[in-house]
Design a protein around this motif. Sequence first.
Motif, PDB file in Angstrom:
ATOM      1  N   ILE A   1       0.867  -1.178   0.000  1.00  0.00           N
ATOM      2  CA  ILE A   1       0.000   0.000   0.000  1.00  0.00           C
ATOM      3  C   ILE A   1       0.900   1.223   0.000  1.00  0.00           C
ATOM      4  N   TYR A   2       0.759   2.052  -1.033  1.00  0.00           N
ATOM      5  CA  TYR A   2       1.634   3.211  -1.186  1.00  0.00           C
ATOM      6  C   TYR A   2       0.841   4.353  -1.813  1.00  0.00           C
ATOM      7  N   ALA A   3       1.058   5.574  -1.309  1.00  0.00           N
ATOM      8  CA  ALA A   3       0.401   6.750  -1.877  1.00  0.00           C
ATOM      9  C   ALA A   3       1.275   7.961  -1.624  1.00  0.00           C
ATOM     10  N   GLN A   4       0.904   9.061  -2.244  1.00  0.00           N
ATOM     11  CA  GLN A   4       1.542  10.342  -1.977  1.00  0.00           C
ATOM     12  C   GLN A   4       0.473  11.367  -1.671  1.00  0.00           C
ATOM     13  N   THR A   5       0.806  12.322  -0.815  1.00  0.00           N
ATOM     14  CA  THR A   5      -0.169  13.335  -0.437  1.00  0.00           C
ATOM     15  C   THR A   5       0.553  14.622  -0.087  1.00  0.00           C
ATOM     16  N   LEU A   6      -0.207  15.670   0.082  1.00  0.00           N
ATOM     17  CA  LEU A   6       0.318  16.963   0.516  1.00  0.00           C
ATOM     18  C   LEU A   6      -0.490  17.403   1.724  1.00  0.00           C
ATOM     19  N   ILE A   7       0.176  17.576   2.851  1.00  0.00           N
ATOM     20  CA  ILE A   7      -0.488  18.007   4.079  1.00  0.00           C
ATOM     21  C   ILE A   7      -0.128  19.467   4.317  1.00  0.00           C
ATOM     22  N   LYS A   8      -1.124  20.323   4.341  1.00  0.00           N
ATOM     23  CA  LYS A   8      -0.857  21.750   4.390  1.00  0.00           C
ATOM     24  C   LYS A   8      -0.790  22.325   5.799  1.00  0.00           C
ATOM     25  N   LYS A   9      -1.328  21.618   6.795  1.00  0.00           N
ATOM     26  CA  LYS A   9      -1.308  22.131   8.159  1.00  0.00           C
ATOM     27  C   LYS A   9      -0.653  21.131   9.092  1.00  0.00           C
ATOM     28  N   SER A  10       0.169  21.615   9.995  1.00  0.00           N
ATOM     29  CA  SER A  10       0.795  20.743  10.984  1.00  0.00           C
ATOM     30  C   SER A  10      -0.209  20.388  12.070  1.00  0.00           C
ATOM     31  N   GLY A  11       0.130  19.376  12.851  1.00  0.00           N
ATOM     32  CA  GLY A  11      -0.738  18.967  13.944  1.00  0.00           C
ATOM     33  C   GLY A  11      -1.006  17.477  13.930  1.00  0.00           C
ATOM     34  N   VAL A  12      -1.886  17.048  14.812  1.00  0.00           N
ATOM     35  CA  VAL A  12      -2.223  15.634  14.958  1.00  0.00           C
ATOM     36  C   VAL A  12      -3.332  15.269  13.972  1.00  0.00           C
ATOM     37  N   TYR A  13      -3.144  14.152  13.289  1.00  0.00           N
ATOM     38  CA  TYR A  13      -4.149  13.631  12.362  1.00  0.00           C
ATOM     39  C   TYR A  13      -4.465  12.183  12.725  1.00  0.00           C
ATOM     40  N   ARG A  14      -5.726  11.827  12.580  1.00  0.00           N
ATOM     41  CA  ARG A  14      -6.109  10.424  12.622  1.00  0.00           C
ATOM     42  C   ARG A  14      -6.168   9.918  11.186  1.00  0.00           C
ATOM     43  N   MET A  15      -5.788   8.650  10.985  1.00  0.00           N
ATOM     44  CA  MET A  15      -5.738   8.064   9.651  1.00  0.00           C
ATOM     45  C   MET A  15      -6.363   6.675   9.687  1.00  0.00           C
ATOM     46  N   TRP A  16      -7.114   6.362   8.617  1.00  0.00           N
ATOM     47  CA  TRP A  16      -7.704   5.036   8.459  1.00  0.00           C
ATOM     48  C   TRP A  16      -7.333   4.503   7.077  1.00  0.00           C
ATOM     49  N   ALA A  17      -6.798   3.293   7.032  1.00  0.00           N
ATOM     50  CA  ALA A  17      -6.471   2.624   5.772  1.00  0.00           C
ATOM     51  C   ALA A  17      -7.370   1.399   5.648  1.00  0.00           C
ATOM     52  N   GLN A  18      -8.079   1.287   4.516  1.00  0.00           N
ATOM     53  CA  GLN A  18      -8.996   0.171   4.290  1.00  0.00           C
ATOM     54  C   GLN A  18      -8.524  -0.644   3.096  1.00  0.00           C
ATOM     55  N   PHE A  19      -8.551  -1.975   3.249  1.00  0.00           N
ATOM     56  CA  PHE A  19      -8.165  -2.860   2.156  1.00  0.00           C
ATOM     57  C   PHE A  19      -9.004  -4.125   2.231  1.00  0.00           C
ATOM     58  N   GLN A  20      -9.046  -4.860   1.125  1.00  0.00           N
ATOM     59  CA  GLN A  20      -9.891  -6.046   1.034  1.00  0.00           C
ATOM     60  C   GLN A  20      -9.078  -7.261   0.615  1.00  0.00           C
ATOM     61  N   ILE A  21      -9.272  -8.369   1.340  1.00  0.00           N
ATOM     62  CA  ILE A  21      -8.626  -9.647   1.031  1.00  0.00           C
ATOM     63  C   ILE A  21      -9.656 -10.748   1.210  1.00  0.00           C
ATOM     64  N   ASN A  22      -9.770 -11.632   0.209  1.00  0.00           N
ATOM     65  CA  ASN A  22     -10.724 -12.737   0.246  1.00  0.00           C
ATOM     66  C   ASN A  22     -12.144 -12.272   0.550  1.00  0.00           C
ATOM     67  N   GLY A  23     -12.514 -11.140  -0.054  1.00  0.00           N
ATOM     68  CA  GLY A  23     -13.872 -10.647   0.075  1.00  0.00           C
ATOM     69  C   GLY A  23     -14.191  -9.948   1.373  1.00  0.00           C
ATOM     70  N   LYS A  24     -13.215  -9.804   2.280  1.00  0.00           N
ATOM     71  CA  LYS A  24     -13.459  -9.163   3.562  1.00  0.00           C
ATOM     72  C   LYS A  24     -12.728  -7.831   3.635  1.00  0.00           C
ATOM     73  N   LEU A  25     -13.412  -6.821   4.123  1.00  0.00           N
ATOM     74  CA  LEU A  25     -12.847  -5.484   4.242  1.00  0.00           C
ATOM     75  C   LEU A  25     -12.223  -5.301   5.621  1.00  0.00           C
ATOM     76  N   TYR A  26     -10.993  -4.778   5.650  1.00  0.00           N
ATOM     77  CA  TYR A  26     -10.286  -4.524   6.895  1.00  0.00           C
ATOM     78  C   TYR A  26     -10.008  -3.027   7.025  1.00  0.00           C
ATOM     79  N   THR A  27     -10.120  -2.520   8.246  1.00  0.00           N
ATOM     80  CA  THR A  27      -9.866  -1.102   8.510  1.00  0.00           C
ATOM     81  C   THR A  27      -8.824  -0.977   9.607  1.00  0.00           C
ATOM     82  N   ALA A  28      -7.698  -0.350   9.276  1.00  0.00           N
ATOM     83  CA  ALA A  28      -6.613  -0.134  10.238  1.00  0.00           C
ATOM     84  C   ALA A  28      -6.540   1.353  10.560  1.00  0.00           C
ATOM     85  N   ASP A  29      -6.409   1.680  11.835  1.00  0.00           N
ATOM     86  CA  ASP A  29      -6.374   3.087  12.227  1.00  0.00           C
ATOM     87  C   ASP A  29      -5.001   3.472  12.772  1.00  0.00           C
ATOM     88  N   PHE A  30      -4.614   4.733  12.531  1.00  0.00           N
ATOM     89  CA  PHE A  30      -3.315   5.250  12.942  1.00  0.00           C
ATOM     90  C   PHE A  30      -3.497   6.678  13.457  1.00  0.00           C
TER      91      PHE A  30
END
Length: 316
Positions: A267-296
């Motif tokens: 899993i790889y992406a690029q982004t531009l974050i314009k403001k500093s500070g704390v962010y919550r992040m969620w990454a979702q992916f699917q394997i064998n028909g099941k959706l998984y959500t990981a939080d950071f």
Amino acid sequence: MKNIKNTLLGLTVAVTTLTACNKTTNQENTSEMKIPQHANHDEIYACPMHPEVIGAQGDKCGQCGMALQAVDQPTAAELTVKISSTPEVLEAGKSANLAIAVTAADKPVPLEEAHEMKMHLLLVSEDLSWFDHIHPQEQKDGSYTVAETFPNGGNYLIFTDYKPVGLPGAVNRQKVAVTGATLASKMDYKPKLVAEVDGYKITLLNGADFKTNSSQDLQFSVEKNGKKLQESDFENYLGATAHIVMIGKEDKDFLHIHPISDKRFPIYAQTLIKKSGVYRMWAQFQINGKLYTADFTVDVATGTAGKMDDHSGHQH
């Protein structure tokens, strides 16, 4: 159904133009929110009886056979997003039906598919401890509906991500109140760069290095039973290997990011974050028909201003 009351929030926009992706505009509703205007003069042809049916000049409606007629194309500034619910009062633990209408002059505006859906709804609790990503279904009257159950009482944010035909994509933000028992927040907002979900270990490898003002890589590793997964191990989820959402703790800055292919990271992406500070992040992916959500949780530092347009991913 009556419109849900919306509370006006401060809004900071995180927007970028990326490969094969339109520039998007964040907006936030009071009762009706206007989107900054973009020039566009293309004509839209729609059925006078079924406005959700659109096509080219000379086409006929597949539902009633009527010839499609040219309709006045709204500018982005004329669009409004209205959210209503049944029941009117949202209650924790009970399913409610949400109806979302994107309109111009009280008429439904046709939407295009973006990542296999015409509308993405991202819902989070105000403290960013709870997250859901759902997809309302289009109705005959041009509105979109979906059922949702909010886990606890308190305030929630609803981000509506959509793209009108012939106009740039946009993200609308509204706040709703949910009645019921309110739990004390246990979020400490300390950096969290490793998530474990149903036997999968997902690591945000460079999460400690995020800075503003320049392009940022999002590098994830995914392991199960000690084996590192490759991109080929993932199934298509809405036109991408995964979906990533970032929301700022203070101003609720919103980024909707779609990963791209990279041989180094599954899993790889690029982004531009314009403001500093704390962010919550969620990454979702699917394997064998099941959706998984990981939080950071990541803490973005202030970086030296660099190139603001060097990206190769999809971001709203």
